[in-house]
Design a protein around this motif. Sequence first.
Motif, mmCIF file in Angstrom:
data_model
loop_
_atom_site.group_PDB
_atom_site.id
_atom_site.type_symbol
_atom_site.label_atom_id
_atom_site.label_comp_id
_atom_site.label_asym_id
_atom_site.label_seq_id
_atom_site.Cartn_x
_atom_site.Cartn_y
_atom_site.Cartn_z
ATOM 1 N N ILE A 24 -10.099 -4.360 -6.429
ATOM 2 C CA ILE A 24 -9.450 -3.835 -5.222
ATOM 3 C C ILE A 24 -8.948 -2.426 -5.495
ATOM 4 O O ILE A 24 -8.666 -2.049 -6.628
ATOM 5 N N SER A 25 -8.849 -1.626 -4.447
ATOM 6 C CA SER A 25 -8.430 -0.241 -4.578
ATOM 7 C C SER A 25 -7.011 -0.138 -5.126
ATOM 8 O O SER A 25 -6.148 -0.938 -4.788
ATOM 9 N N SER A 26 -6.811 0.871 -5.958
ATOM 10 C CA SER A 26 -5.470 1.170 -6.472
ATOM 11 C C SER A 26 -5.126 2.614 -6.123
ATOM 12 O O SER A 26 -4.442 3.306 -6.858
ATOM 13 N N ALA A 27 -5.617 3.064 -4.956
ATOM 14 C CA ALA A 27 -5.485 4.462 -4.547
ATOM 15 C C ALA A 27 -4.078 4.876 -4.122
ATOM 16 O O ALA A 27 -3.767 6.061 -4.086
ATOM 17 N N THR A 28 -3.220 3.896 -3.803
ATOM 18 C CA THR A 28 -1.844 4.221 -3.434
ATOM 19 C C THR A 28 -0.909 3.431 -4.351
ATOM 20 O O THR A 28 -1.330 2.473 -5.002
ATOM 21 N N VAL A 29 0.346 3.814 -4.384
ATOM 22 C CA VAL A 29 1.306 3.113 -5.238
ATOM 23 C C VAL A 29 1.373 1.622 -4.891
ATOM 24 O O VAL A 29 1.255 0.779 -5.779
ATOM 25 N N PRO A 30 1.539 1.236 -3.598
ATOM 26 C CA PRO A 30 1.598 -0.203 -3.304
ATOM 27 C C PRO A 30 0.309 -0.944 -3.692
ATOM 28 O O PRO A 30 0.366 -2.056 -4.223
ATOM 29 N N LEU A 31 -0.847 -0.328 -3.435
ATOM 30 C CA LEU A 31 -2.116 -0.980 -3.796
ATOM 31 C C LEU A 31 -2.248 -1.120 -5.312
ATOM 32 O O LEU A 31 -2.684 -2.154 -5.812
#
Length: 155
Positions: A24-31
Amino acid sequence: MSLESVRAFFAEKAPDISVMESPISSATVPLAAEAYGVEPGRIAKTLSLRVGERVILIVAAGTSRMDNKKVKAQFGGKPKMLGLEEVAEITGHEVGGVCPFGLKAPLPVYCDISLKAFDVVVPAAGSTHSAVRITPERMAELTAAEWVDVCEHRP
């Protein structure tokens, strides 16, 4: 390409650190916090800024927020975030995967003291689906980063 440059960076400078990949994407802090099972503060986000003619990278805790006044006082100019194309062109990493490792060309790296609240942090590793686990001190050492206080620290 940039995930590979990060892998090459660690293979050369810190072979004990391995790059993790997430489906899964980890492109943002929450992700990223969800993808790697850590609290958002442990995500070490890398901000790509232009201050005057200089481009710098600031790595900070995921829940901290850049303080423009502190940045201006520290670096002697008003900070401006780089645009999407500029980020990829200058760092070699896509937005959401920017990190201080395996850069296209050397850039000054600064670690905000907000990272010191954690024994281990999780910065991206060159792509929106990769990261590493590393101590803040080791990250600063490997990237020749200087410690600065340029963020508002939030729990």
